[in-house]
Enzyme design. Sequence first.
Site, PDB file in Angstrom:
ATOM      1  N   SER A 240      38.078  39.428  38.497  1.00  0.00           N
ATOM      2  CA  SER A 240      37.524  40.294  39.527  1.00  0.00           C
ATOM      3  C   SER A 240      36.925  39.445  40.665  1.00  0.00           C
ATOM      4  CB  SER A 240      36.501  41.240  38.895  1.00  0.00           C
ATOM      5  OG  SER A 240      36.233  42.327  39.722  1.00  0.00           O
TER       6      SER A 240
ATOM      7  N   ASP B 284      44.644  48.814  36.282  1.00  0.00           N
ATOM      8  CA  ASP B 284      43.557  48.596  37.241  1.00  0.00           C
ATOM      9  C   ASP B 284      43.742  49.513  38.450  1.00  0.00           C
ATOM     10  OD1 ASP B 284      41.702  47.436  39.123  1.00  0.00           O
ATOM     11  OD2 ASP B 284      41.806  45.571  37.993  1.00  0.00           O
TER      12      ASP B 284
ATOM     13  N   HIS C  32      40.327  48.153  34.968  1.00  0.00           N
ATOM     14  CA  HIS C  32      39.559  47.001  35.429  1.00  0.00           C
ATOM     15  C   HIS C  32      38.489  46.577  34.423  1.00  0.00           C
ATOM     16  CE1 HIS C  32      38.532  44.164  38.547  1.00  0.00           C
ATOM     17  NE2 HIS C  32      37.265  44.387  38.285  1.00  0.00           N
TER      18      HIS C  32
END
Lengths: 351, 351
Positions: free
Chosen positions: B142, B296, B325
């Site tokens: 991320s 995601d 995610h």
Amino acid sequence: MLHNDFYTPDKQGPYETASVGRLELEEGGVIEDCWLAYATAGELNADRSNAILIPTWYSGTHSAWFENYIGEDHALDPSRYFIICVNQIGNGLSVSPANTDDPSIAMSKFPHVRIGDDVVAQERLLREKFGIEELFAVVGGSMGAQQTYEWIVRFPDKVRRAAPVAGTARNTPHDFLFTRTLNEAILSDPGYNGGEYTSHTDVADGLRRQSHLWAVMGLSTEWWKQEAWRGLGLDSVDAVIDDFLDPLFASMDPGTLLNNAWKWQRGDVSRHTGGDLAAALGRVTAKTFVMPISEDMFFPVRDCAEEQKLIPGSELRVIDDIAGHLGLFNLSPGYIPQIDANLRELFDAEV
Amino acid sequence: MLHNDFYTPDKQGPYETASVGRLELEEGGVIEDCWLAYATAGELNADRSNAILIPTWYSGTHSAWFENYIGEDHALDPSRYFIICVNQIGNGLSVSPANTDDPSIAMSKFPHVRIGDDVVAQERLLREKFGIEELFAVVGGSMGAQQTYEWIVRFPDKVRRAAPVAGTARNTPHDFLFTRTLNEAILSDPGYNGGEYTSHTDVADGLRRQSHLWAVMGLSTEWWKQEAWRGLGLDSVDAVIDDFLDPLFASMDPGTLLNNAWKWQRGDVSRHTGGDLAAALGRVTAKTFVMPISEDMFFPVRDCAEEQKLIPGSELRVIDDIAGHLGLFNLSPGYIPQIDANLRELFDAEV
């Protein structure tokens, strides 16, 4: 009653209203005088066999259908069909928190309404006002798709064809959570005042926050990446937000949005069959085209496809559109032609 | 300085701190004493060739890596590598709005930090504190992936292998808008008080609203539909929210989240090449496995795949996980084995 320009014929196009009388609601409340706002196009034929019902979606009215979907150049052709678009209860044109003069249901007192309540009210309107006992088709997008599914499960003998676009028969947990964020955008605004605001402008901040959620979930990653907004005559990301989405949502009534969201969250045809979705959808006799939008982030294709498999004789017709859910507003040049092609085929099908 | 239990060794596991001195920031601010919190595992070998850097993600610290990814049974094996996980600036453990005693940068005065500032600070820490001139690998998820990309573009000669997981080299417009909704959840809370709150609990409502956005965007429609939360020992949708996500986000510091979100929104390696992403990624000499997570919703596979094609010799390794995610938190049984298999292959690659 609050005045709001957004909910006027000037903004939404002409419409009529009719009462279906006292409506006892599934959740236990009652609307003593349930009046519905509707607009029609075309003429009902002699045997009343050409009526197409269009229920409306969250935040919307009949106007989106008249502006984009209905016309002699479209499948929804008023020279062939009698098209009646009925605004859902609580949408700001039909009886709603801010437009009723009945103090027992005004503003924060407006009762919880379910998709089934709308369909019951619509059935009455069609029968009592127009003498329509059977529909040539029901076509609806998003919450209109929820109502479409409710029609074909609740009244399987009354609908010959159905086209639920970008919506599901049973709302998903994810969708429920998404809708909660829409609600919290409004509820977190002190101007909402427990539903007793004095103008929708009191809740401008909350409505703007809701608009920003639509920017994320209503469109798609790819729509933003490809700068598809250029096709709408907008020149930047900021323009999409500031000149399109924010003013649109800032115009709306917060109570209307919350009431309709409550309904949206609980759409579920399996209420008719003790929670058995396969049994509910197995009842359907209407020829049904299930039409999800390819990039929809909260009514994704796979959720719609799973339900489609449970509907006898149905077909899955995916609408390819990077605009995602808000593609319903005719944002992409390729969208309406796909809708029209599928609806024409559905309407021409022998049933 | 505000006390918050969440940002303590008791909650995050042990760590050390070291200053890299005065850090002049890309946006023009300055942190006079930029100290970083980091945790290590394993031993640096004699020629300092076995160091793996892990930068952290939004809302997180080194703890998620130590709890889930690092161990002798994992690719990130301390018996082979010297693993150093550096908390990003402003994350609540490294120098941050609520933990600094420098009044020039405390609370609302904390300056805007960019991904590049973190990488510059990390490079100094590694060189000055550990004598590390070259990294065996950089691995990050991320915002940690954003920092990983920044490393391999800014310092192409200093990184031999890279694994950006669930993140992009240049943030997308959609991602920017999603992050804005996270920010607005906090900013709309009167308790935030322009960044001068007296406790993170003043902003409990805003933090809870942010948690609810993560429930929608951080997981996936399918994760919710399949009730994958049962695998976490939770027994309902409400339990996921009330017992897992809400308490987690309610523990965090609002200023930390806002500062890191600002950074996240502007991650962009093409700042090095006048906006030319292909030129920036074309610089990369590290062997790179681009590792998006299949479900995601805001760093979707296709966005990562487009960037991967621009990186010489790179490979796309999609991690299949319906958790989306937040799969980064090791929510699904199949997640870590896929991460380990790909990292082992990457670490074994001759470069």
